[in-house]
Design an enzyme around this catalytic site. Structure first.
Site, short mmCIF file in Angstrom:
data_model
loop_
_atom_site.label_atom_id
_atom_site.label_comp_id
_atom_site.label_asym_id
_atom_site.label_seq_id
_atom_site.Cartn_x
_atom_site.Cartn_y
_atom_site.Cartn_z
CG ASP A 1 5.65 3.92 1.59
OD1 ASP A 1 5.85 4.73 2.63
OD2 ASP A 1 4.60 3.79 0.94
CG PHE B 1 -1.87 1.36 1.13
CD1 PHE B 1 -2.97 1.20 0.47
CD2 PHE B 1 -1.49 2.56 1.79
CE1 PHE B 1 -3.73 2.37 0.23
CE2 PHE B 1 -2.50 3.56 1.58
CZ PHE B 1 -3.46 3.54 1.10
CE LYS C 1 -0.98 6.73 6.81
NZ LYS C 1 -0.87 5.56 5.98
C1 LIG Z 1 -0.90 5.73 4.43
C2 LIG Z 1 0.28 5.21 3.73
C3 LIG Z 1 0.67 6.00 2.40
C4 LIG Z 1 -0.27 7.02 1.66
O1 LIG Z 1 -0.31 8.25 2.59
P1 LIG Z 1 -1.45 9.26 2.14
O2 LIG Z 1 -1.35 10.42 3.12
O3 LIG Z 1 -2.85 8.57 2.72
O4 LIG Z 1 -1.58 9.68 0.91
C5 LIG Z 1 1.77 5.50 1.56
N1 LIG Z 1 2.04 4.47 1.99
C6 LIG Z 1 2.11 4.00 3.30
C7 LIG Z 1 3.00 2.89 3.70
C8 LIG Z 1 1.05 4.33 4.00
O5 LIG Z 1 0.89 3.67 5.08
#
Ligand SMILES: *Cc1c(COP(=O)(O)O)cnc(C)c1O
Length: 408
Positions: A227, A142, A256
């Site tokens: 990520d 994700f 986040k």
């Molecule tokens: C939440 C998340 C994203 C996306 O972040 P948004 O602020 O919702 O666009 C990307 N990568 C990971 C691993 C995430 O948990």
């Protein structure tokens, strides 16, 4: 639900897109690890806004810095320098060991930036022929919701009805470094990976996986991009989850919790060789790096270190995991996690994760299901042992109820 609550949910339903299915609770206030609904009932927030609220709700230091900066200067665009951007980027680089940082707003934008940087690096530095760059990603990933990001997804629902997709991605199984080696070609620009897959259901790869991937990437001149939007900033008990195996990625994404639970703030960070492929005009964002976001981001990083939230995540995460494992429930298939990043997987033939979340909510504990089977616990990293004990009592009550019913 009260009339006020009914009204709020009706308005969302009537005038909003139906792209979420929230639990039936209408929140109006938050402080620390607690949130309150419009009826005045309090809940322990064990979800932490998908790890965006690691500092807790309305952290006094971050709110103070926010209001101070909002009264001074919030948005001027990157057409000018500001006195807030440099110090924020410097702090982020000092903490993570990255050399440069590019500010964006949401996580998905940071990931998009990473993809653009990796491709450009492949063409300008590695020498991959034009339009041939490949980026390897993992099944179950994700990385956000933009079109290019969902083009990398293996999740049918994230993609259904949204094609045609951006080409240039290769999917391999998560946790399998041999599959990575097989997938690498001379045209591979990067391997993009979550150190722990969050949205997939808190999926931990085998020990040594990330280290093996790092070795392979180095050997084949492929960028390792982690990520860390969800796993970073103390969530797993280290500043970055990649630090558990002393892995030094070529680039990372943060988001986040970087916004201190208040604003969307994200960063793409990399070594110079990668970041310096961007020249003026190549990439940007109107709001990215605005002084308000930078002030909040810098304060969020300072609080993380000064209040020892990373250590707290490691210690209390291990304690919480241990306490959860003591609860016997035949509907539970597995309990796993690292730091305060914990997933409890249920046997779908017995109960759905959503039903568990609804029952927890009635007990005053907020969580949210991930897919149909996993209940996640990712409370604010400021949480105390006492609050974990309180959460465990309530979780235990719900789990034992389920166990009792299923035995009948
Ligand atoms: C939440 C998340 C994203 C996306 O972040 P948004 O602020 O919702 O666009 C990307 N990568 C990971 C691993 C995430 O948990």
């Amino acid at each position: 639900m009260s009339e006020q609550g009914e009204r709020a949910t009706f308005l969302e339903e009537e005038f909003g897109a139906h792209n979420y299915k929230p639990l039936p609770v209408v929140l109006t206030r938050g402080e620390g690890c607690w949130v309150w609904d419009v009826e005045g009932k309090s809940y322990l927030d064990m979800m932490g806004a998908y790890s965006a609220v690691s500092h807790g709700h309305a952290h006094p230091r971050i709110v103070a810095r926010l209001t101070q900066q909002a009264n001074r200067l919030s948005v001027v665009s990157r057409a000018y320098h500001t006195d807030q951007l440099g110090p924020f980027l410097q702090k982020a680089c000092q903490l993570t060991g990255m050399e440069r940082a590019l500010p964006m707003n949401t996580g998905a934008e940071a990931v998009e930036t990473a993809l653009k940087a990796a491709r450009k690096w492949a063409y300008k530095v590695k020498g991959v022929p034009e339009d041939k760059a490949e980026i390897i990603v993992c099944r179950g990933n994700f990385h956000g919701r933009t079109l290019t990001v969902i083009s990398m997804s293996s999740e049918p629902q994230y993609r259904d009805g949204f094609g045609p997709f951006t080409p240039g991605f290769k999917l391999i199984p998560y946790g399998d470094s041999a599959a990575l080696e097989k997938a690498i070609t001379p045209n591979t620009a990067a391997f993009l990976v979550e150190p722990i897959q969050g949205e997939a259901g808190i999926v931990l790869p085998p020990e040594g996986y990330l280290k093996a991937c790092e070795t392979l990437c180095r050997r084949h001149n492929v960028l390792l991009i982690c990520d860390e939007i969800q796993t970073g900033l103390g969530r797993t008990g280290k500043l970055l989850a990649s630090m558990h195996e002393s892995v030094k990625p070529d680039a990372i994404t943060l988001g986040k919790a970087l916004g201190g639970g208040i604003l969307p703030v994200s960063l793409f960070m990399a070594k110079k060789e990668v970041m310096d492929v961007f020249k003026p005009g190549d990439h940007g964002s109107t709001f990215g790096g605005n002084p308000l976001a930078c002030a909040v981001g810098l304060e969020a990083l300072s609080v993380l270190i000064e209040e020892k939230l990373i250590e707290n995540s490691a210690v209390l995460g291990a304690y919480f995991l241990e306490e959860l494992k003591k609860i016997a429930c035949p509907a539970v298939k597995s309990i796993r996690g690292k730091g305060l990043f914990i997933g409890v997987e249920f046997d779908l033939t017995m109960i759905t994760a959503r039903e568990v979340c609804l029952r927890l909510m009635k007990e005053g504990v907020l969580s949210k299901e991930t897919h149909e089977t996993v209940v996640r616990f990712a409370p604010a990293l400021i949480i105390t042992r006492e609050l974990i004990d309180l959460a465990v009592i309530k979780i235990k009550k719900v789990f034992e109820e389920i166990a009792h019913e299923k035995r009948k």
